[in-house]
Scaffold this motif. Structure first.
Motif, PDB file in Angstrom:
ATOM      1  N   ALA A 203       0.824  -1.208   0.000  1.00 32.84           N
ATOM      2  CA  ALA A 203       0.000   0.000   0.000  1.00 32.84           C
ATOM      3  C   ALA A 203       0.859   1.260   0.000  1.00 32.84           C
ATOM      4  O   ALA A 203       0.672   2.163  -0.827  1.00 32.84           O
ATOM      5  CB  ALA A 203      -0.932  -0.003   1.211  1.00 32.84           C
ATOM      6  N   CYS A 204       1.822   1.315   0.926  1.00 33.47           N
ATOM      7  CA  CYS A 204       2.681   2.499   1.029  1.00 33.47           C
ATOM      8  C   CYS A 204       3.615   2.614  -0.170  1.00 33.47           C
ATOM      9  O   CYS A 204       3.812   3.706  -0.713  1.00 33.47           O
ATOM     10  CB  CYS A 204       3.496   2.445   2.322  1.00 33.47           C
ATOM     11  SG  CYS A 204       2.498   2.584   3.812  1.00 33.47           S
ATOM     12  N   GLY A 205       4.188   1.461  -0.567  1.00 32.94           N
ATOM     13  CA  GLY A 205       5.070   1.476  -1.731  1.00 32.94           C
ATOM     14  C   GLY A 205       4.318   1.838  -2.993  1.00 32.94           C
ATOM     15  O   GLY A 205       4.822   2.580  -3.841  1.00 32.94           O
ATOM     16  N   GLY A 206       3.085   1.325  -3.104  1.00 34.22           N
ATOM     17  CA  GLY A 206       2.269   1.647  -4.274  1.00 34.22           C
ATOM     18  C   GLY A 206       1.908   3.118  -4.321  1.00 34.22           C
ATOM     19  O   GLY A 206       1.967   3.753  -5.386  1.00 34.22           O
ATOM     20  N   ALA A 207       1.548   3.667  -3.155  1.00 32.54           N
ATOM     21  CA  ALA A 207       1.201   5.087  -3.092  1.00 32.54           C
ATOM     22  C   ALA A 207       2.410   5.957  -3.426  1.00 32.54           C
ATOM     23  O   ALA A 207       2.311   6.926  -4.180  1.00 32.54           O
ATOM     24  CB  ALA A 207       0.668   5.429  -1.700  1.00 32.54           C
ATOM     25  N   ASN A 208       3.566   5.586  -2.856  1.00 36.79           N
ATOM     26  CA  ASN A 208       4.778   6.359  -3.130  1.00 36.79           C
ATOM     27  C   ASN A 208       5.219   6.205  -4.585  1.00 36.79           C
ATOM     28  O   ASN A 208       5.765   7.135  -5.186  1.00 36.79           O
ATOM     29  CB  ASN A 208       5.906   5.929  -2.188  1.00 36.79           C
ATOM     30  CG  ASN A 208       6.950   7.010  -2.010  1.00 36.79           C
ATOM     31  OD1 ASN A 208       6.629   8.152  -1.684  1.00 36.79           O
ATOM     32  ND2 ASN A 208       8.212   6.672  -2.227  1.00 36.79           N
ATOM     33  N   MET A 209       4.974   5.019  -5.144  1.00 33.94           N
ATOM     34  CA  MET A 209       5.301   4.780  -6.547  1.00 33.94           C
ATOM     35  C   MET A 209       4.440   5.650  -7.457  1.00 33.94           C
ATOM     36  O   MET A 209       4.951   6.279  -8.396  1.00 33.94           O
ATOM     37  CB  MET A 209       5.091   3.306  -6.898  1.00 33.94           C
ATOM     38  CG  MET A 209       5.379   2.956  -8.352  1.00 33.94           C
ATOM     39  SD  MET A 209       5.103   1.198  -8.717  1.00 33.94           S
ATOM     40  CE  MET A 209       3.317   1.118  -8.620  1.00 33.94           C
TER      41      MET A 209
END
Length: 199
Positions: free
Chosen positions: A63-69
């Motif tokens: 979730a966090c990596g996807g949002a930051n991506m």
């Protein structure tokens, strides 16, 4: 932009932003706790449907990596199309291609947000000191930085792909590498989990 972000935060927090400015020391800590807990609540709210086949840490990273991506890709797209306007950037005797300049711009912003999310949302249980975490995170990010550069050059200049799709594919590859590296190296939670499961 800064004023817009401040006013938005003020609206969301019901005017608490002004209180944070009056006492910056303790206020920043309260702000940090508020932001961290808010992100955790939002992320964990969507976790139940994935609970059967995804550990909570993996889900939070996704979730966090996807949002930051997505944040990084948006920054890249805006930089490439509107800031640099698809033109080479000249710095003294050096010339940087627009997609590399856009990548550098996006990187400088998404790096600190990525570390914040990794340390305070995804890998909270890490017992490694913050400075060591930051150093290791920086080392992994430098490798990711190099991989980004290599893959972007490969896809754009040798494969002839458009810059934005090239950035998307590159980011997906790098995120997989990053997750493995951050779990087992930067924050060391992967080894801890493996020991707990074997005991």
């Amino acid at each position: 932009m800064a004023i817009t972000l401040f006013l938005t935060f003020t609206f969301i927090t019901g005017g608490k932003a002004f209180h944070y400015l009056r006492r910056p020391g303790k206020a920043m800590m309260r702000l940090h706790i508020f932001v961290k807990e808010t992100i955790l609540k939002v992320v964990d709210f969507f976790y139940p449907p994935f609970k059967k086949f995804l550990p909570v840490q993996t889900f939070r990273y996704a979730a966090c990596g996807g949002a930051n991506m997505l944040f990084d890709i948006c920054l890249f797209t805006i930089s490439y199309n509107f800031i640099y306007q698809k033109q080479n950037v000249h710095i003294g005797a050096f010339t940087i291609s627009p997609y590399i300049a856009a990548f550098l711009t996006a990187f400088c912003i998404s790096f600190p947000t990525g570390f914040y999310l990794s340390r305070y949302v995804v890998f909270q249980q890490s017992s490694i000191r913050g400075r060591i975490q930051l150093l290791r995170y920086f080392m992994v990010v430098m490798v990711c930085f190099l991989l980004n550069y290599i893959f972007l050059k490969l896809f754009v200049e040798y494969f002839g792909w458009y810059p934005t799709p090239s950035k998307i594919v590159t980011t997906v590859i790098v995120v997989v590498f990053s997750f493995i590296s951050q779990t087992y190296f930067s924050f060391g939670t992967g080894r801890k989990t493996a020991v707990e499961q074997s005991s």
